[in-house]
Design a protein around this motif. Structure first.
Motif, PDB file in Angstrom:
ATOM      1  N   VAL A  94      40.706  42.634  39.156  1.00  0.00           N
ATOM      2  CA  VAL A  94      39.420  43.311  39.050  1.00  0.00           C
ATOM      3  C   VAL A  94      38.435  42.367  38.363  1.00  0.00           C
ATOM      4  O   VAL A  94      38.734  41.807  37.309  1.00  0.00           O
ATOM      5  CB  VAL A  94      39.541  44.627  38.245  1.00  0.00           C
ATOM      6  N   PHE A  95      37.294  42.180  38.984  1.00  0.00           N
ATOM      7  CA  PHE A  95      36.183  41.462  38.372  1.00  0.00           C
ATOM      8  C   PHE A  95      35.121  42.509  38.082  1.00  0.00           C
ATOM      9  O   PHE A  95      34.433  42.984  38.974  1.00  0.00           O
ATOM     10  CB  PHE A  95      35.656  40.381  39.322  1.00  0.00           C
ATOM     11  N   ALA A  96      35.041  42.913  36.826  1.00  0.00           N
ATOM     12  CA  ALA A  96      34.155  44.003  36.418  1.00  0.00           C
ATOM     13  C   ALA A  96      32.906  43.456  35.748  1.00  0.00           C
ATOM     14  O   ALA A  96      32.945  42.429  35.073  1.00  0.00           O
ATOM     15  CB  ALA A  96      34.891  44.939  35.463  1.00  0.00           C
TER      16      ALA A  96
ATOM     17  N   ALA B 227      46.800  44.227  37.882  1.00  0.00           N
ATOM     18  CA  ALA B 227      47.402  43.744  36.639  1.00  0.00           C
ATOM     19  C   ALA B 227      46.580  42.648  35.982  1.00  0.00           C
ATOM     20  O   ALA B 227      46.975  42.116  34.952  1.00  0.00           O
ATOM     21  CB  ALA B 227      48.811  43.231  36.915  1.00  0.00           C
ATOM     22  N   MET B 228      45.424  42.306  36.571  1.00  0.00           N
ATOM     23  CA  MET B 228      44.636  41.193  36.056  1.00  0.00           C
ATOM     24  C   MET B 228      43.151  41.524  36.103  1.00  0.00           C
ATOM     25  O   MET B 228      42.669  42.106  37.069  1.00  0.00           O
ATOM     26  CB  MET B 228      44.901  39.934  36.894  1.00  0.00           C
ATOM     27  N   ILE B 229      42.457  41.124  35.050  1.00  0.00           N
ATOM     28  CA  ILE B 229      41.000  41.173  34.995  1.00  0.00           C
ATOM     29  C   ILE B 229      40.511  39.727  35.076  1.00  0.00           C
ATOM     30  O   ILE B 229      41.068  38.850  34.417  1.00  0.00           O
ATOM     31  CB  ILE B 229      40.511  41.821  33.686  1.00  0.00           C
ATOM     32  N   VAL B 230      39.493  39.493  35.867  1.00  0.00           N
ATOM     33  CA  VAL B 230      38.888  38.169  35.967  1.00  0.00           C
ATOM     34  C   VAL B 230      37.558  38.201  35.220  1.00  0.00           C
ATOM     35  O   VAL B 230      36.763  39.132  35.393  1.00  0.00           O
ATOM     36  CB  VAL B 230      38.652  37.776  37.442  1.00  0.00           C
ATOM     37  N   LYS B 231      37.333  37.194  34.396  1.00  0.00           N
ATOM     38  CA  LYS B 231      36.087  37.080  33.647  1.00  0.00           C
ATOM     39  C   LYS B 231      35.532  35.676  33.795  1.00  0.00           C
ATOM     40  O   LYS B 231      36.263  34.699  33.644  1.00  0.00           O
ATOM     41  CB  LYS B 231      36.317  37.344  32.146  1.00  0.00           C
ATOM     42  N   GLY B 232      34.256  35.565  34.044  1.00  0.00           N
ATOM     43  CA  GLY B 232      33.583  34.279  34.047  1.00  0.00           C
ATOM     44  C   GLY B 232      33.053  34.004  32.652  1.00  0.00           C
ATOM     45  O   GLY B 232      32.544  34.904  31.981  1.00  0.00           O
ATOM     46  N   LEU B 233      33.192  32.766  32.204  1.00  0.00           N
ATOM     47  CA  LEU B 233      32.720  32.372  30.875  1.00  0.00           C
ATOM     48  C   LEU B 233      31.646  31.304  31.007  1.00  0.00           C
ATOM     49  O   LEU B 233      31.861  30.287  31.661  1.00  0.00           O
ATOM     50  CB  LEU B 233      33.871  31.815  30.036  1.00  0.00           C
ATOM     51  N   ARG B 234      30.507  31.540  30.355  1.00  0.00           N
ATOM     52  CA  ARG B 234      29.414  30.570  30.383  1.00  0.00           C
ATOM     53  C   ARG B 234      29.401  29.679  29.151  1.00  0.00           C
ATOM     54  O   ARG B 234      28.900  28.566  29.199  1.00  0.00           O
ATOM     55  CB  ARG B 234      28.067  31.290  30.478  1.00  0.00           C
TER      56      ARG B 234
ATOM     57  N   ASP C 279      33.553  53.971  35.405  1.00  0.00           N
ATOM     58  CA  ASP C 279      32.892  54.503  34.217  1.00  0.00           C
ATOM     59  C   ASP C 279      33.986  54.656  33.171  1.00  0.00           C
ATOM     60  O   ASP C 279      35.012  55.268  33.447  1.00  0.00           O
ATOM     61  CB  ASP C 279      32.233  55.841  34.535  1.00  0.00           C
ATOM     62  N   GLY C 280      33.806  54.078  32.027  1.00  0.00           N
ATOM     63  CA  GLY C 280      34.841  54.151  30.999  1.00  0.00           C
ATOM     64  C   GLY C 280      35.497  52.808  30.802  1.00  0.00           C
ATOM     65  O   GLY C 280      34.888  51.752  31.012  1.00  0.00           O
ATOM     66  N   LEU C 281      36.765  52.835  30.434  1.00  0.00           N
ATOM     67  CA  LEU C 281      37.495  51.603  30.156  1.00  0.00           C
ATOM     68  C   LEU C 281      37.908  50.900  31.438  1.00  0.00           C
ATOM     69  O   LEU C 281      38.464  51.521  32.345  1.00  0.00           O
ATOM     70  CB  LEU C 281      38.748  51.899  29.332  1.00  0.00           C
ATOM     71  N   VAL C 282      37.665  49.600  31.479  1.00  0.00           N
ATOM     72  CA  VAL C 282      38.043  48.839  32.665  1.00  0.00           C
ATOM     73  C   VAL C 282      39.558  48.838  32.846  1.00  0.00           C
ATOM     74  O   VAL C 282      40.050  48.806  33.986  1.00  0.00           O
ATOM     75  CB  VAL C 282      37.449  47.410  32.638  1.00  0.00           C
TER      76      VAL C 282
END
Length: 161
Positions: A5-7, A83-90, A70-73
Protein backbone atom coordinates in the motif's frame (compact mmCIF):
# COMPACT_ATOMS: atom_id res chain seq x y z
CA UNK A 1 1.61 -12.67 -3.96
CA UNK A 2 3.30 -9.59 -2.53
CA UNK A 3 0.94 -6.69 -2.02
CA UNK A 4 1.87 -3.19 -0.86
CA UNK A 5 0.00 0.00 0.00
CA UNK A 6 1.27 3.44 -0.94
CA UNK A 7 -0.86 5.74 1.19
CA UNK A 8 -1.01 9.52 1.14
CA UNK A 9 -3.18 12.54 0.63
CA UNK A 10 -2.12 13.09 -3.00
CA UNK A 11 -3.48 16.66 -2.92
CA UNK A 12 -2.49 16.82 -5.77
CA UNK A 13 -0.43 13.86 -7.00
CA UNK A 14 3.03 15.04 -8.07
CA UNK A 15 5.80 13.64 -10.25
CA UNK A 16 7.38 12.44 -7.01
CA UNK A 17 4.29 10.39 -6.20
CA UNK A 18 4.26 8.98 -9.73
CA UNK A 19 7.93 7.99 -9.43
CA UNK A 20 7.23 6.09 -6.19
CA UNK A 21 4.21 4.39 -7.79
CA UNK A 22 6.30 3.26 -10.78
CA UNK A 23 9.10 1.92 -8.58
CA UNK A 24 6.67 0.15 -6.23
CA UNK A 25 4.85 -1.37 -9.22
CA UNK A 26 8.17 -2.86 -10.36
CA UNK A 27 8.88 -4.31 -6.90
CA UNK A 28 5.52 -5.80 -5.91
CA UNK A 29 2.92 -8.04 -7.51
CA UNK A 30 0.16 -5.58 -6.56
CA UNK A 31 0.23 -1.98 -5.35
CA UNK A 32 -2.74 -0.15 -3.90
CA UNK A 33 -2.42 3.63 -4.02
CA UNK A 34 -4.66 4.67 -1.13
CA UNK A 35 -5.87 8.24 -0.80
CA UNK A 36 -6.66 9.35 2.74
CA UNK A 37 -10.19 10.50 3.40
CA UNK A 38 -9.68 12.08 6.86
CA UNK A 39 -12.41 14.73 7.04
CA UNK A 40 -10.56 16.80 9.66
CA UNK A 41 -7.87 17.84 7.17
CA UNK A 42 -8.43 20.74 4.80
CA UNK A 43 -7.65 19.74 1.23
CA UNK A 44 -7.84 21.55 -2.07
CA UNK A 45 -9.22 18.51 -3.91
CA UNK A 46 -12.07 16.25 -2.83
CA UNK A 47 -11.42 12.54 -2.44
CA UNK A 48 -13.32 11.97 -5.69
CA UNK A 49 -11.08 14.41 -7.56
CA UNK A 50 -7.92 12.88 -6.10
CA UNK A 51 -9.09 9.37 -6.97
CA UNK A 52 -9.89 10.49 -10.54
CA UNK A 53 -6.43 12.01 -11.00
CA UNK A 54 -4.72 8.95 -9.53
CA UNK A 55 -6.82 6.54 -11.61
CA UNK A 56 -5.65 8.25 -14.79
CA UNK A 57 -2.02 8.26 -13.64
CA UNK A 58 -1.88 4.53 -12.80
CA UNK A 59 -3.56 3.40 -16.01
CA UNK A 60 -0.23 2.28 -17.57
CA UNK A 61 0.48 -0.03 -14.62
CA UNK A 62 -1.39 -3.31 -14.78
CA UNK A 63 -0.70 -4.15 -11.14
CA UNK A 64 -1.72 -0.85 -9.51
CA UNK A 65 -5.16 0.11 -8.32
CA UNK A 66 -6.62 3.02 -6.38
CA UNK A 67 -8.34 2.84 -3.01
CA UNK A 68 -9.33 5.16 -0.20
CA UNK A 69 -9.01 4.85 3.54
CA UNK A 70 -10.12 6.64 6.68
CA UNK A 71 -8.37 5.88 9.94
CA UNK A 72 -5.20 3.89 10.46
CA UNK A 73 -3.34 2.83 7.35
CA UNK A 74 -2.43 -0.45 9.06
CA UNK A 75 -6.12 -1.28 9.42
CA UNK A 76 -6.50 -0.65 5.70
CA UNK A 77 -3.47 -2.87 5.00
CA UNK A 78 -5.00 -5.68 7.07
CA UNK A 79 -8.34 -5.37 5.29
CA UNK A 80 -6.56 -5.52 1.91
CA UNK A 81 -4.15 -8.31 2.88
CA UNK A 82 -1.09 -6.09 2.34
CA UNK A 83 2.00 -6.78 4.44
CA UNK A 84 3.98 -3.75 3.28
CA UNK A 85 3.60 0.02 3.25
CA UNK A 86 5.64 1.98 0.71
CA UNK A 87 6.82 5.47 1.62
CA UNK A 88 8.78 7.97 -0.43
CA UNK A 89 11.38 9.98 1.46
CA UNK A 90 12.54 13.42 0.35
CA UNK A 91 14.79 14.36 3.25
CA UNK A 92 16.16 13.43 6.62
CA UNK A 93 13.15 15.13 8.20
CA UNK A 94 10.84 12.77 6.33
CA UNK A 95 12.97 9.85 7.52
CA UNK A 96 12.83 10.89 11.18
CA UNK A 97 9.03 11.14 11.09
CA UNK A 98 8.40 8.09 8.90
CA UNK A 99 10.76 5.83 10.88
CA UNK A 100 8.66 6.35 14.01
CA UNK A 101 5.50 5.64 12.03
CA UNK A 102 7.06 2.51 10.50
CA UNK A 103 8.08 1.19 13.90
CA UNK A 104 4.62 1.90 15.32
CA UNK A 105 2.90 0.23 12.34
CA UNK A 106 5.07 -2.85 12.78
CA UNK A 107 4.24 -3.00 16.50
CA UNK A 108 0.52 -2.40 15.97
CA UNK A 109 -0.09 -4.75 13.06
CA UNK A 110 3.10 -6.44 11.93
CA UNK A 111 3.07 -4.36 8.75
CA UNK A 112 6.53 -3.44 7.48
CA UNK A 113 7.49 -0.26 5.62
CA UNK A 114 9.72 0.05 2.59
CA UNK A 115 11.35 3.48 2.21
CA UNK A 116 12.12 4.67 -1.32
CA UNK A 117 14.37 7.72 -1.50
CA UNK A 118 13.09 10.45 -3.80
CA UNK A 119 14.70 10.75 -7.19
CA UNK A 120 16.98 13.82 -7.10
CA UNK A 121 14.70 15.77 -9.44
CA UNK A 122 11.77 15.27 -7.04
CA UNK A 123 13.53 15.61 -3.69
CA UNK A 124 12.21 19.10 -2.99
CA UNK A 125 8.70 18.68 -4.43
CA UNK A 126 5.70 18.55 -2.12
CA UNK A 127 2.02 18.85 -2.88
CA UNK A 128 1.70 21.69 -0.36
CA UNK A 129 4.50 23.69 -1.94
CA UNK A 130 3.20 23.09 -5.46
CA UNK A 131 -0.30 24.27 -4.45
CA UNK A 132 1.09 27.41 -2.84
CA UNK A 133 3.20 28.30 -5.87
CA UNK A 134 0.26 27.70 -8.22
CA UNK A 135 -2.08 29.85 -6.09
CA UNK A 136 0.46 32.68 -6.21
CA UNK A 137 0.78 32.51 -9.99
CA UNK A 138 4.05 30.60 -10.23
CA UNK A 139 4.84 27.91 -12.79
CA UNK A 140 4.47 24.34 -11.52
CA UNK A 141 4.36 22.29 -14.73
CA UNK A 142 7.75 20.69 -14.03
CA UNK A 143 6.47 19.16 -10.78
CA UNK A 144 3.23 17.56 -11.97
CA UNK A 145 2.01 15.11 -14.59
CA UNK A 146 0.39 17.17 -17.41
CA UNK A 147 -3.16 16.03 -16.61
CA UNK A 148 -2.76 16.99 -12.94
CA UNK A 149 -1.20 20.31 -13.91
CA UNK A 150 -4.30 21.21 -15.94
CA UNK A 151 -6.66 20.21 -13.11
CA UNK A 152 -4.65 22.19 -10.54
CA UNK A 153 -4.59 25.34 -12.65
CA UNK A 154 -8.34 25.12 -13.19
CA UNK A 155 -8.89 24.59 -9.45
CA UNK A 156 -6.88 27.68 -8.47
CA UNK A 157 -8.56 29.81 -11.16
CA UNK A 158 -5.74 29.75 -13.70
CA UNK A 159 -7.33 27.35 -16.19
CA UNK A 160 -6.30 29.37 -19.26
CA UNK A 161 -2.57 29.58 -18.40
Amino acid sequence: MTKAVFAGTFDPPTNGHLDVIARAAAAFDEVIVAAGVNQSKQRLFSVEERVAMLTELVEPFGNVRIGTFDGLVVDYCRAEGAAMIVKGLRSGGDYDYELQMAQMNRKLAGVDTLFLPAAPENGYVSSSLVKEIAKLGGEVADFLPPSVHAVLLAKVGRGND
